[in-house]
Design an enzyme around this catalytic site. Structure first.
Site, PDB file in Angstrom:
ATOM      1  N   ASP A   1       0.821  -1.210   0.000  1.00 16.98           N
ATOM      2  CA  ASP A   1       0.000   0.000   0.000  1.00 16.98           C
ATOM      3  C   ASP A   1       0.854   1.259   0.000  1.00 16.98           C
ATOM      4  O   ASP A   1       0.436   2.296   0.512  1.00 16.98           O
ATOM      5  CB  ASP A   1      -0.944   0.003   1.205  1.00 16.98           C
ATOM      6  CG  ASP A   1      -0.209  -0.233   2.519  1.00 16.98           C
ATOM      7  OD1 ASP A   1       1.020  -0.428   2.486  1.00 16.98           O
ATOM      8  OD2 ASP A   1      -0.874  -0.231   3.567  1.00 16.98           O
TER       9      ASP A   1
ATOM     10  N   LYS B   1       4.908   3.899  18.523  1.00 15.32           N
ATOM     11  CA  LYS B   1       4.444   5.297  18.460  1.00 15.32           C
ATOM     12  C   LYS B   1       4.670   5.975  19.809  1.00 15.32           C
ATOM     13  O   LYS B   1       4.439   5.353  20.845  1.00 15.32           O
ATOM     14  CB  LYS B   1       2.928   5.328  18.221  1.00 15.32           C
ATOM     15  CG  LYS B   1       2.529   4.956  16.831  1.00 15.32           C
ATOM     16  CD  LYS B   1       1.021   4.967  16.733  1.00 15.32           C
ATOM     17  CE  LYS B   1       0.606   4.164  15.531  1.00 15.32           C
ATOM     18  NZ  LYS B   1      -0.818   3.947  15.443  1.00 15.32           N
TER      19      LYS B   1
ATOM     20  N   ASP C   1       1.850   6.478   1.882  1.00 15.17           N
ATOM     21  CA  ASP C   1       1.095   5.292   2.302  1.00 15.17           C
ATOM     22  C   ASP C   1      -0.361   5.594   1.959  1.00 15.17           C
ATOM     23  O   ASP C   1      -0.921   6.567   2.469  1.00 15.17           O
ATOM     24  CB  ASP C   1       1.305   5.117   3.810  1.00 15.17           C
ATOM     25  CG  ASP C   1       0.403   4.074   4.434  1.00 15.17           C
ATOM     26  OD1 ASP C   1      -0.595   3.663   3.802  1.00 15.17           O
ATOM     27  OD2 ASP C   1       0.690   3.671   5.564  1.00 15.17           O
TER      28      ASP C   1
HETATM   29  P1  GTP Z   1      -5.989  -1.530   7.550  1.00 12.91           P
HETATM   30  O1  GTP Z   1      -6.960  -2.625   7.902  1.00 12.91           O
HETATM   31  O2  GTP Z   1      -6.690  -0.315   7.044  1.00 12.91           O
HETATM   32  O3  GTP Z   1      -4.995  -1.235   8.632  1.00 12.91           O
HETATM   33  O4  GTP Z   1      -5.128  -2.042   6.298  1.00 12.91           O
HETATM   34  P2  GTP Z   1      -4.325  -3.418   6.111  1.00 12.91           P
HETATM   35  O5  GTP Z   1      -5.161  -4.552   6.571  1.00 12.91           O
HETATM   36  O6  GTP Z   1      -3.949  -3.495   4.665  1.00 12.91           O
HETATM   37  O7  GTP Z   1      -3.079  -3.345   7.075  1.00 12.91           O
HETATM   38  P3  GTP Z   1      -1.681  -2.564   6.958  1.00 12.91           P
HETATM   39  O8  GTP Z   1      -1.877  -1.249   6.316  1.00 12.91           O
HETATM   40  O9  GTP Z   1      -1.065  -2.584   8.288  1.00 12.91           O
HETATM   41  O10 GTP Z   1      -0.820  -3.526   6.012  1.00 12.91           O
HETATM   42  C1  GTP Z   1       0.374  -3.159   5.376  1.00 12.91           C
HETATM   43  C2  GTP Z   1       0.519  -4.042   4.146  1.00 12.91           C
HETATM   44  O11 GTP Z   1       0.613  -5.419   4.511  1.00 12.91           O
HETATM   45  C3  GTP Z   1      -0.663  -3.923   3.211  1.00 12.91           C
HETATM   46  O12 GTP Z   1      -0.212  -3.898   1.892  1.00 12.91           O
HETATM   47  C4  GTP Z   1      -1.479  -5.174   3.480  1.00 12.91           C
HETATM   48  O13 GTP Z   1      -2.132  -5.640   2.295  1.00 12.91           O
HETATM   49  C5  GTP Z   1      -0.423  -6.170   3.918  1.00 12.91           C
HETATM   50  N1  GTP Z   1      -0.926  -7.095   4.940  1.00 12.91           N
HETATM   51  C6  GTP Z   1      -1.377  -6.781   6.191  1.00 12.91           C
HETATM   52  N2  GTP Z   1      -1.738  -7.891   6.853  1.00 12.91           N
HETATM   53  C7  GTP Z   1      -1.525  -8.942   6.002  1.00 12.91           C
HETATM   54  C8  GTP Z   1      -1.722 -10.357   6.114  1.00 12.91           C
HETATM   55  O14 GTP Z   1      -2.178 -10.893   7.124  1.00 12.91           O
HETATM   56  N3  GTP Z   1      -1.390 -11.106   5.014  1.00 12.91           N
HETATM   57  C9  GTP Z   1      -0.886 -10.555   3.860  1.00 12.91           C
HETATM   58  N4  GTP Z   1      -0.596 -11.372   2.843  1.00 12.91           N
HETATM   59  N5  GTP Z   1      -0.699  -9.228   3.726  1.00 12.91           N
HETATM   60  C10 GTP Z   1      -1.011  -8.433   4.788  1.00 12.91           C
END
Ligand code: GTP
Length: 321
Positions: free
Chosen positions: A112, A163, A221
């Site tokens: 992201d 944080k 981000d």
């Molecule tokens: P929020 O629910 O809005 O916090 O977004 P998110 O679920 O995408 O979490 P976050 O922004 O912390 O994740 C950072 C990156 O890691 C993103 O590109 C997510 O797609 C990826 N990511 C987060 N959790 C997982 C997971 O359990 N499995 C995989 N494959 N990717 C993950």
């Protein structure tokens, strides 16, 4: 050459409702999904094999990217039945290849992030330092909303701090990291693991060589609707961008960094500002659209006023930017 892993399996909760039918990394910015932009950046750095670590809405990725040959790359897909967190996802993805004996490094991307940093230079820095792990660090004006990463004069990471009200540095983890295969072997298999909260702090605690590669480049981000729209506007500029095969009717005015995907049709006398419009969208005449996201293949009837809305073929919901 190094192997890429894209972390694209998160739920994207903060972006709801935009992520109701689309995983966050597949949302378009400036007409292309974030994932596609990351693949292009990886390829530019000489990374030709990439594993997509998917979970939420995993079925959306394969029809779009296939085996990767369209991009001159080899793409593999690792699907987590239950999301394994960022660390568990990396371990699960690397298991698709014989990673334990791999001399290749793994370059891991949070799915992201839009980043213009020099991935090849990050890899060279990693090798020059004989590091086990090297993260891209970016300085932000206000680090209070992030965990921060202090380093010594050579770039060696001293700590991973949660944080806090008074961050000791403005350098934060920018979401692109290089791991040697030994680091991946140490992540427990089949378990939920957070790379940020577990793996990185453990590596530093056990005095492993973890380095920060600092480069101030374009960085965003796209985790919230406001950030996603900013990312798209940053690519498009003040005017608009229309994908191949799209048609814009007479008298229509498109401004404010609006982007239109492939083969969309905009009627006559429409005004569209600061909006993201997907592929195959059909908009009737005399519509006013602002601050809105229209998913691929959605339809808007003539004379509609759409302000701050998420529209899909089946949904019509408010969003706030
Ligand atoms: P929020 O629910 O809005 O916090 O977004 P998110 O679920 O995408 O979490 P976050 O922004 O912390 O994740 C950072 C990156 O890691 C993103 O590109 C997510 O797609 C990826 N990511 C987060 N959790 C997982 C997971 O359990 N499995 C995989 N494959 N990717 C993950």
């Amino acid at each position: 050459m190094a192997i890429g892993i894209l972390l694209v399996g998160g739920m994207g909760t903060r972006l709801k409702p935009l992520t109701n039918q689309t995983p966050k990394p597949m949302l378009p910015v400036g007409g292309l999904p974030v994932t596609e932009r990351q693949l292009l950046a990886a390829k530019k750095a000489g990374i030709n094999t990439v594993i997509l670590a998917t979970s939420y809405l995993s079925e959306i990725f394969t029809p779009y990217f296939g085996d990767g040959s369209k991009w001159g790359m080899k793409l593999l897909y690792a699907v987590e039945e239950v999301p394994l967190g960022t660390g568990g996802a990396i371990r699960n993805a690397a298991a698709l290849i014989d990673f334990a004996d791999s001399k290749e490094e793994f370059v891991i991307f949070n799915g992201d992030v839009l980043s213009g940093h020099d991935i090849a230079a990050q890899l060279a820095f990693h090798r020059a330092n004989k590091a086990d792990a090297t993260l891209h660090l970016i300085e932000v004006a206000d680090a209070r909303a992030f965990g921060c990463v202090p380093t010594d004069a050579n770039g060696r990471v001293l700590d991973f701090l949660e944080k806090m009200e008074n961050p000791v540095t403005n350098a934060i983890n920018a979401g692109c990291y290089i791991f040697n295969s030994s680091v991946i072997s140490e992540i427990p298999a089949g378990k939920v693991v957070s790379i940020e909260r577990e793996t990185f702090p453990q590596l530093v605690k056990s005095a492993r060589p973890v380095f920060g590669y600092s480069e101030q480049s374009y960085w965003l981000d796209i985790g919230t609707p406001a950030a996603l729209f900013k990312g798209s506007r940053d690519i498009v500029g003040a005017g608009f961008l229309a994908g191949l095969g799209s048609k814009i009717g007479e008298g229509s005015l498109l401004t404010g960094g609006t982007s239109i995907g492939l083969g969309s049709r905009i009627g006559a006398n429409c005004t569209i500002t600061n909006s993201i419009i997907g592929d195959g969208v059909v908009i009737g005449d005399n519509c006013t659209i602002a601050d809105s996201f229209l998913l691929h293949n959605s339809n808007v009837a003539a004379d509609s006023e759409i302000l701050g809305k998420y529209i899909s073929p089946t949904e019509n919901l408010p969003i706030s930017l």
